[in-house]
Design an enzyme around this catalytic site. Structure first.
Site, PDB file in Angstrom:
ATOM      1  N   LYS A 116       0.844  -1.202   0.000  1.00  0.00           N
ATOM      2  CA  LYS A 116       0.000   0.000   0.000  1.00  0.00           C
ATOM      3  C   LYS A 116       0.881   1.254   0.000  1.00  0.00           C
ATOM      4  O   LYS A 116       0.646   2.189  -0.769  1.00  0.00           O
ATOM      5  CB  LYS A 116      -0.879  -0.002   1.261  1.00  0.00           C
ATOM      6  N   ASN A 117       1.903   1.240   0.859  1.00  0.00           N
ATOM      7  CA  ASN A 117       2.691   2.461   1.032  1.00  0.00           C
ATOM      8  C   ASN A 117       3.680   2.713  -0.102  1.00  0.00           C
ATOM      9  O   ASN A 117       4.337   3.753  -0.145  1.00  0.00           O
ATOM     10  CB  ASN A 117       3.399   2.454   2.394  1.00  0.00           C
TER      11      ASN A 117
ATOM     12  N   CYS B 131      -4.750  12.275  13.255  1.00  0.00           N
ATOM     13  CA  CYS B 131      -5.439  10.993  13.132  1.00  0.00           C
ATOM     14  C   CYS B 131      -5.203  10.195  14.398  1.00  0.00           C
ATOM     15  O   CYS B 131      -4.565  10.683  15.335  1.00  0.00           O
ATOM     16  CB  CYS B 131      -5.008  10.238  11.884  1.00  0.00           C
TER      17      CYS B 131
ATOM     18  N   ARG C 238       0.496  14.551  13.414  1.00  0.00           N
ATOM     19  CA  ARG C 238       0.961  14.447  12.033  1.00  0.00           C
ATOM     20  C   ARG C 238       0.901  15.768  11.257  1.00  0.00           C
ATOM     21  O   ARG C 238       0.138  15.902  10.299  1.00  0.00           O
ATOM     22  CB  ARG C 238       0.210  13.324  11.304  1.00  0.00           C
TER      23      ARG C 238
ATOM     24  N   ASP D  81       5.179   0.629  11.910  1.00  0.00           N
ATOM     25  CA  ASP D  81       4.010  -0.077  11.377  1.00  0.00           C
ATOM     26  C   ASP D  81       3.956  -1.553  11.802  1.00  0.00           C
ATOM     27  O   ASP D  81       2.989  -2.249  11.465  1.00  0.00           O
ATOM     28  CB  ASP D  81       3.971   0.029   9.844  1.00  0.00           C
TER      29      ASP D  81
ATOM     30  N   ARG E 116      -8.151  -1.205   4.878  1.00  0.00           N
ATOM     31  CA  ARG E 116      -7.356  -0.113   4.288  1.00  0.00           C
ATOM     32  C   ARG E 116      -5.985  -0.611   3.862  1.00  0.00           C
ATOM     33  O   ARG E 116      -5.381  -0.020   2.965  1.00  0.00           O
ATOM     34  CB  ARG E 116      -7.164   1.001   5.313  1.00  0.00           C
TER      35      ARG E 116
HETATM   36  C1  EPZ Z   1       4.270   7.017   6.235  1.00  0.00           C
HETATM   37  O1  EPZ Z   1       3.461   8.025   6.821  1.00  0.00           O
HETATM   38  C2  EPZ Z   1       3.407   5.779   6.152  1.00  0.00           C
HETATM   39  N1  EPZ Z   1       2.249   6.055   5.323  1.00  0.00           N
HETATM   40  C3  EPZ Z   1       2.976   5.349   7.544  1.00  0.00           C
HETATM   41  O2  EPZ Z   1       2.242   4.153   7.417  1.00  0.00           O
HETATM   42  C4  EPZ Z   1       4.218   5.090   8.390  1.00  0.00           C
HETATM   43  O3  EPZ Z   1       3.824   4.763   9.702  1.00  0.00           O
HETATM   44  C5  EPZ Z   1       5.108   6.332   8.401  1.00  0.00           C
HETATM   45  O4  EPZ Z   1       5.416   6.736   7.033  1.00  0.00           O
HETATM   46  C6  EPZ Z   1       6.413   6.132   9.135  1.00  0.00           C
HETATM   47  O5  EPZ Z   1       7.113   5.055   8.582  1.00  0.00           O
HETATM   48  C7  EPZ Z   1       2.304   5.838   4.025  1.00  0.00           C
HETATM   49  O6  EPZ Z   1       3.333   5.505   3.461  1.00  0.00           O
HETATM   50  C8  EPZ Z   1       1.051   6.037   3.249  1.00  0.00           C
HETATM   51  P1  EPZ Z   1       6.135  10.509   8.288  1.00  0.00           P
HETATM   52  P2  EPZ Z   1       3.933   9.537   6.781  1.00  0.00           P
HETATM   53  O7  EPZ Z   1       5.921  11.793   7.600  1.00  0.00           O
HETATM   54  O8  EPZ Z   1       4.711   9.787   5.568  1.00  0.00           O
HETATM   55  C9  EPZ Z   1       6.258  13.786  11.767  1.00  0.00           C
HETATM   56  C10 EPZ Z   1       0.447   2.694   7.889  1.00  0.00           C
HETATM   57  O9  EPZ Z   1      -0.040   2.112   8.892  1.00  0.00           O
HETATM   58  N2  EPZ Z   1       6.139  14.848  10.735  1.00  0.00           N
HETATM   59  O10 EPZ Z   1       7.398   9.763   7.991  1.00  0.00           O
HETATM   60  O11 EPZ Z   1       2.744  10.361   7.059  1.00  0.00           O
HETATM   61  C11 EPZ Z   1       4.990  12.936  11.874  1.00  0.00           C
HETATM   62  O12 EPZ Z   1       3.999  13.579  12.640  1.00  0.00           O
HETATM   63  C12 EPZ Z   1       0.935   4.100   7.973  1.00  0.00           C
HETATM   64  O13 EPZ Z   1       0.511   2.178   6.765  1.00  0.00           O
HETATM   65  C13 EPZ Z   1       6.219  16.164  11.111  1.00  0.00           C
HETATM   66  O14 EPZ Z   1       6.384  16.509  12.293  1.00  0.00           O
HETATM   67  O15 EPZ Z   1       4.882   9.552   8.059  1.00  0.00           O
HETATM   68  C14 EPZ Z   1       5.527  11.672  12.494  1.00  0.00           C
HETATM   69  O16 EPZ Z   1       5.615  11.815  13.880  1.00  0.00           O
HETATM   70  C15 EPZ Z   1       0.532   4.885   9.150  1.00  0.00           C
HETATM   71  N3  EPZ Z   1       6.099  17.133  10.137  1.00  0.00           N
HETATM   72  C16 EPZ Z   1       6.941  11.563  11.888  1.00  0.00           C
HETATM   73  O17 EPZ Z   1       7.245  12.867  11.378  1.00  0.00           O
HETATM   74  C17 EPZ Z   1       5.921  16.817   8.817  1.00  0.00           C
HETATM   75  O18 EPZ Z   1       5.813  17.743   7.989  1.00  0.00           O
HETATM   76  C18 EPZ Z   1       7.092  10.572  10.738  1.00  0.00           C
HETATM   77  O19 EPZ Z   1       6.017  10.768   9.840  1.00  0.00           O
HETATM   78  C19 EPZ Z   1       5.867  15.470   8.452  1.00  0.00           C
HETATM   79  C20 EPZ Z   1       5.984  14.489   9.426  1.00  0.00           C
END
Ligand code: EPZ
Length: 426
Positions: free
Chosen positions: A22-23, A123, A128, A313, A405
């Site tokens: 998915k990701n 969420c 996030r 994850d 999902r």
């Molecule tokens: C991706 O989410 C994945 N989603 C998530 O999978 C996964 O848990 C996550 O990466 C971490 O590996 C998809 O690929 C669709 P991040 P993403 O931006 O990109 C903070 C699942 O179950 N952050 O790497 O949204 C954020 O709040 C899901 O399949 C900021 O502070 O994750 C988090 O604490 C859930 N500011 C951390 O960084 C920003 O502008 C990492 O988030 C962006 C992120």
């Protein structure tokens, strides 16, 4: 609402084909907006999140057609063609349903110089924010305003290559900025970039479209902007989180279970935690077999980290495994601030877990007993299924739409290995 029913305690053995990720599929699909050419994806998992993104892309004017797929992995082909885009607005209704929809910001801005994308909001697993996406695009010369809950981004004469160092590692910001930079004028250097395999898969596809990207999979990615990208054909990378989840199932139940069609090195952190817990693991070129014989699971501490560390994850699923370990284990969540919603539900099976800030302390118990439980998010749902497979009695999992999902046909895959699991349609 559908419910899943699981009668625990059955031995599980067999082979599970791993689906496309998915990701990986989601960012690849948004990349279709970068070109007027035709994109053909293969091994696309049939999941609600994929369907949500197809809806958004078609709302923007993109043609989409789901084709036949493979009987073995269930994945389908998907043709996307964004020849004419009729809107550059991604509405709240769709972005709030699935955060990855926000990622259309990069390709829309890169190709059309304009995008209006709803802020996704928080969420179940954390706040996030999207500050890094915004800072990165601003570094490339975008003007960004937040109006009525929407990010409105514009450029005067297109994006410009820039050096951008992210304050923390973000998978989504890396995808978005990398896509935006493919059509920018000049070179962009992304530092402190995410190294997740899905970033590498996206870069591979973008390069096949004519982009010039180097270093994806390391923390520094260099992108030399080009004036146009073309369509291509691309198979979606195998799902390392699905593979890791079934590896945990095998360690919990004893197996052996063979997982096929994956890239074993992408789940190395999970495999090494499972070995420490007492699993025997055999690794082939594109398969992994997991089994465990003998006494109780050994307790193992894990800390979630960015790739190649232990993935957030898989945190819930691993916690589920540790509920039956022979001793205490510490599970630390470093990526999201609120990803422990499963703790209370696991307690309903008789698990002994206490929370201490970002650490869950799990005292292994000798047995779990079935209970009605509620899924709170996608990966938490998988954790409940793992506990239910091991528990005595019949568990009912509510709110399984979370599961749909991100896990393709999980009941079928587990049933094929001998699990007594079935879905009752609402
Ligand atoms: C991706 O989410 C994945 N989603 C998530 O999978 C996964 O848990 C996550 O990466 C971490 O590996 C998809 O690929 C669709 P991040 P993403 O931006 O990109 C903070 C699942 O179950 N952050 O790497 O949204 C954020 O709040 C899901 O399949 C900021 O502070 O994750 C988090 O604490 C859930 N500011 C951390 O960084 C920003 O502008 C990492 O988030 C962006 C992120």
């Amino acid at each position: 609402m559908d419910t899943l029913h699981i009668k625990g305690g059955k031995p599980l053995t067999g082979t599970i084909p791993i689906s496309g990720a998915k990701n990986a599929a989601l960012p690849l699909m948004t990349a279709a907006l970068l070109t007027d050419g035709e994109m053909h994806f293969e091994n696309v998992p049939q999941l609600t999140d994929v369907r949500t993104l197809i809806r958004l892309l078609t709302e923007l004017g993109c043609e989409a057609e789901v084709g036949n797929g493979s009987e073995e992995t269930f994945g389908k082909s998907l043709r996307l063609k964004a020849e004419t885009i009729t809107s550059t607005t991604a509405p709240y209704e769709l972005v709030s349903q699935m955060r990855a929809s926000f990622w259309v910001l990069g390709p829309l801005l890169g190709r059309f110089g304009e995008a209006r994308v709803s802020l996704p909001g928080g969420c179940a697993i954390g706040a996030r924010p999207v500050d890094i996406y915004i800072k990165g695009l601003q570094a490339m010369g975008a003007d960004i305003e937040i109006v009525d809950g929407y990010v409105h981004a514009t450029t005067k004469g297109g994006l410009k290559g820039a050096n951008f160092r992210s304050s923390l590692v973000s998978v989504g910001a890396t995808h978005t900025l990398m896509m935006a930079a493919t059509l920018a004028d000049g070179e962009t250097v992304l530092e402190n970039a995410a190294r997740e395999p899905e970033v590498g898969d996206l870069a591979k596809c973008l390069n096949a479209m004519g982009a010039k990207i180097e270093g994806a999979g390391t923390e520094t990615i260099r992108i030399e902007g080009v004036s146009k990208l073309q369509g291509t054909r691309h198979p979606v990378l195998a799902d390392r989180i699905e593979a890791g989840t079934f590896a945990i199932v095998a360690a919990m139940m004893g197996g052996p279970i063979k997982l096929t069609g994956l890239v074993p090195e992408t789940i190395e952190a999970a495999l090494s935690a499972l070995r420490a817990a007492g699993a025997d693991i055999e690794v082939g070129e594109d398969w992994v077999t997991v089994k465990r014989e003998g006494e109780r699971l050994r307790p193992v501490n894990v800390v979630t980290e960015v790739y190649p560390g232990f993935p957030t994850d898989l945190q819930a699923q691993f916690m589920s495994l540790m509920t039956l370990a022979d001793g205490p284990s510490e599970i630390v969540e470093r990526i999201f601030e609120n990803r422990f919603m499963h703790v209370q539900e696991l307690a309903r099976f008789g698990a002994d877990i206490s929370l201490h800030g970002d650490m869950a302390l799990v005292h292994g118990v000798e047995r779990l007993t079935a209970a009605p439980v509620m899924a709170s998010d996608l990966r938490a749902s998988a954790a409940l299924i793992i506990a239910a497979l091991a528990a005595e009695g019949e568990t009912i999992v509510n709110r399984v739409y979370h599961l749909d999902r991100g896990f393709e046909r999980i009941e079928e895959k587990l049933s094929a290995c001998g699990a007594e699991i079935w879905r009752e349609k609402a």
